[in-house]
Motif scaffolding. Structure first.
Motif, mmCIF file in Angstrom:
data_model
loop_
_atom_site.group_PDB
_atom_site.id
_atom_site.type_symbol
_atom_site.label_atom_id
_atom_site.label_comp_id
_atom_site.label_asym_id
_atom_site.label_seq_id
_atom_site.Cartn_x
_atom_site.Cartn_y
_atom_site.Cartn_z
ATOM 1 N N SER A 208 51.617 36.560 47.473
ATOM 2 C CA SER A 208 50.177 36.236 47.482
ATOM 3 C C SER A 208 49.478 36.980 46.351
ATOM 4 N N GLY A 209 48.245 36.590 46.102
ATOM 5 C CA GLY A 209 47.432 37.333 45.128
ATOM 6 C C GLY A 209 47.178 38.753 45.619
ATOM 7 N N THR A 210 47.029 38.897 46.924
ATOM 8 C CA THR A 210 46.809 40.217 47.515
ATOM 9 C C THR A 210 48.015 41.122 47.264
ATOM 10 N N ALA A 211 49.217 40.563 47.472
ATOM 11 C CA ALA A 211 50.441 41.335 47.211
ATOM 12 C C ALA A 211 50.504 41.730 45.738
ATOM 13 N N GLU B 148 43.156 42.630 35.364
ATOM 14 C CA GLU B 148 42.272 41.470 35.510
ATOM 15 C C GLU B 148 42.633 40.715 36.790
ATOM 16 N N ASP B 149 41.678 40.635 37.712
ATOM 17 C CA ASP B 149 41.874 39.769 38.871
ATOM 18 C C ASP B 149 41.481 38.369 38.408
ATOM 19 N N ALA B 150 42.505 37.599 38.047
ATOM 20 C CA ALA B 150 42.283 36.263 37.486
ATOM 21 C C ALA B 150 42.641 35.185 38.508
ATOM 22 N N CYS B 151 42.450 35.508 39.781
ATOM 23 C CA CYS B 151 42.773 34.530 40.834
ATOM 24 C C CYS B 151 41.978 33.240 40.671
ATOM 25 N N HIS B 152 40.792 33.326 40.019
ATOM 26 C CA HIS B 152 39.961 32.134 39.828
ATOM 27 C C HIS B 152 40.168 31.484 38.464
ATOM 28 N N SER B 153 40.936 32.111 37.586
ATOM 29 C CA SER B 153 40.726 31.746 36.179
ATOM 30 C C SER B 153 41.994 31.459 35.388
ATOM 31 N N PHE C 220 47.298 36.508 39.416
ATOM 32 C CA PHE C 220 46.896 35.163 39.845
ATOM 33 C C PHE C 220 47.165 34.985 41.340
ATOM 34 N N SER C 221 46.440 34.027 41.932
ATOM 35 C CA SER C 221 46.732 33.591 43.306
ATOM 36 C C SER C 221 47.040 32.104 43.264
ATOM 37 N N PHE C 222 47.975 31.696 44.115
ATOM 38 C CA PHE C 222 48.300 30.264 44.210
ATOM 39 C C PHE C 222 47.982 29.718 45.602
ATOM 40 N N VAL D 109 43.371 26.519 47.572
ATOM 41 C CA VAL D 109 42.093 26.161 46.926
ATOM 42 C C VAL D 109 42.083 26.481 45.431
ATOM 43 N N LYS D 110 43.086 27.213 44.960
ATOM 44 C CA LYS D 110 43.109 27.602 43.550
ATOM 45 C C LYS D 110 43.567 26.419 42.670
ATOM 46 N N HIS D 111 43.589 26.629 41.349
ATOM 47 C CA HIS D 111 43.918 25.521 40.432
ATOM 48 C C HIS D 111 45.284 24.909 40.737
ATOM 49 N N HIS E 249 30.295 32.019 48.106
ATOM 50 C CA HIS E 249 31.205 32.997 47.497
ATOM 51 C C HIS E 249 30.369 33.974 46.692
ATOM 52 N N TYR E 250 30.233 35.194 47.066
ATOM 53 C CA TYR E 250 30.844 35.810 48.227
ATOM 54 C C TYR E 250 29.791 36.640 48.947
ATOM 55 N N MET E 251 30.020 36.915 50.208
ATOM 56 C CA MET E 251 29.301 38.034 50.815
ATOM 57 C C MET E 251 29.812 39.277 50.082
HETATM 58 C C1 LIG Z 1 39.180 36.967 43.457
HETATM 59 C C2 LIG Z 1 40.333 36.966 44.405
HETATM 60 N N1 LIG Z 1 41.147 38.040 44.445
HETATM 61 C C3 LIG Z 1 42.206 38.078 45.266
HETATM 62 C C4 LIG Z 1 42.505 37.031 46.115
HETATM 63 C C5 LIG Z 1 43.685 37.127 47.035
HETATM 64 O O1 LIG Z 1 44.598 36.096 46.815
HETATM 65 P P1 LIG Z 1 45.546 35.569 48.000
HETATM 66 O O2 LIG Z 1 44.711 34.751 48.933
HETATM 67 O O3 LIG Z 1 46.571 34.741 47.297
HETATM 68 O O4 LIG Z 1 46.116 36.770 48.662
HETATM 69 C C6 LIG Z 1 41.694 35.890 46.098
HETATM 70 C C7 LIG Z 1 41.994 34.752 46.983
HETATM 71 O O5 LIG Z 1 41.181 34.122 47.568
HETATM 72 C C8 LIG Z 1 40.569 35.853 45.234
HETATM 73 O O6 LIG Z 1 39.757 34.794 45.195
#
Ligand SMILES: Cc1ncc(COP(=O)(O)O)c(C=O)c1O
Length: 377
Positions: A55-58, A152-157, A178-180, A183-185, A320-322
């Motif tokens: 995941s992006g979190t990982a 760079e948190d590029a999960c959106h980009s 990146f996150s996959f 909802v992502k690209h 997006h986002y609180m």
């Molecule tokens: C900006 C941002 N960072 C991190 C994450 C975490 O990614 P993931 O859901 O793949 O763990 C997300 C996912 O929604 C995100 O939008």
């Protein structure tokens, strides 16, 4: 009109075929597809290495750890992000600090970053919110001045550009994630990746992804033919080969996905310039790959009115986002949304409009028409 949401995945027959092929292969995890997807990601971005994870979190957790973030050390990020950006710092006993945003581009204000730097700061983690790259040159200058890392948190980009450099090319940072998520690209159902240029950091991320176990460069002398040793406390954050097969197939369509997203953004741009709706700033030296289409209304009442009107008409927008600082967990830790008042005001006025590859022109017209009606109601 069928339900329209703010974002959704696009899966075609080729994607399904590729996953079935992977499912029929000898290894459905730790097989051949993950390295192939990693190679394709590094070719797409221009990074030397890619590490696929669950995941992006990982990805955030691993890279903060690999950069040596320790208890009581700090990262600086934006409050206008998904909580994972700062949660991954908390996992390691670190303390996130939040720098307030700009009300025009909705991104971290680089002028607020330097004010948050102290002797405990280790990493700056800018988020390219909605797909628009942050002011990376200025952020890199601050990092260089104070000897900090940039992630760079590029999960959106994925697929965006800054000063001619594709996100992931690592021109201004030590790592890009990146996150996959669907909802992502592009999606692998769940999944993420870390892009890197540094070989030592790459090897550390590979080990951390799989329990901290290594199969070469041993500390102790090998005592058996299958010797491997655990050198650090790692995790099981591996991506499966089924996910990587889907990712590979999706990546082939990424530029087509982005093109459609940008077409949708242009249509929104044209419509809203004559209406009292604020759009994310556009920069001549950046290309937004448009994960989201965030807009600001005059105030919370109008935003809420539009949200409910659209919902009644089967259009499901999101906010997006609180700010991360407003979550009860963070409040208990002593954070307050009033520390970053602009992010809070943004939260009260923002709405993310439908933005995804398969959104048709008819659906888009329906969304725009209903926004206009909502404003008049
Ligand atoms: C900006 C941002 N960072 C991190 C994450 C975490 O990614 P993931 O859901 O793949 O763990 C997300 C996912 O929604 C995100 O939008």
């Amino acid at each position: 009109m069928d339900k329209i949401s703010y974002g959704r995945q696009y899966i075609d027959d080729e994607d399904i075929e590729q996953v079935v092929k992977a499912l029929k292969s000898e290894s459905i995890t730790q097989g051949e597809y993950v390295p192939l997807f990693e190679k394709a990601l590094s070719e797409y971005t221009g990074a030397s290495y890619a590490v696929c994870v669950s995941s992006g979190t990982a990805a955030l957790h691993i890279i903060y750890s690999a950069l040596g973030l320790e208890k009581n050390q700090e990262i600086i990020t934006t409050p206008n992000t998904f909580a994972a950006t700062s949660n991954a710092c908390l996992y390691l006993g670190g303390n996130p600090r939040f720098a307030d945003i700009n009300m025009d581009d909705f991104l971290i204000d680089e002028n607020n970053i330097e004010k948050q730097v102290n002797e405990n700061t280790k990493i700056i983690a800018p988020v390219h919110y909605a797909g628009l790259p942050c002011s990376m040159q200025e952020i890199k200058n601050i990092a260089d001045k104070h000897n900090l890392y940039v992630v760079e948190d590029a999960c959106h980009s994925i697929g965006s550009f800054y000063k001619g450099h594709k996100t992931g090319s690592l021109k201004y940072s030590n790592a890009v994630i990146f996150s996959f998520h669907p909802v992502k690209h592009i999606t692998t159902a769940e999944g993420g990746a870390i892009l890197l240029n540094d070989e030592a950091l790459y090897k550390k991320c590979i080990a951390l992804r799989s329990h901290g176990i290594v199969r070469d460069n041993f500390i102790n002398t090998p005592i058996s033919p299958t010797y491997h040793e655990m050198q650090m406390l790692g995790y099981n954050y591996r991506m499966t080969d089924l996910q990587a097969a889907l990712g590979l197939s999706q990546l082939k369509k990424l530029d087509m996905f982005i093109k459609r997203r940008q077409e949708i953004a242009s249509l929104y741009n044209d419509t809203f310039k004559d209406i009292n709706i604020i759009q994310q700033k556009r920069y001549d030296d950046r290309i937004n790959s448009q994960h989201l289409f965030p807009v600001l209304f005059e105030n919370k009442d109008i935003r809420d009115k539009v949200y409910y009107y659209l919902k009644e008409n089967n259009i499901f927008t999101q906010i997006h986002y609180m700010p991360v600082t407003a979550h009860p967990y963070y409040e208990k830790l002593g954070y307050s949304s009033m520390d970053t008042p602009k992010a809070y005001e943004f939260y009260e006025r923002e709405l993310s409009l439908p933005m995804y590859y398969s959104l048709s022109d008819i659906e888009l017209e329906y969304v725009i028409d209903n926004i206009k009606k909502a404003l008049k109601s």
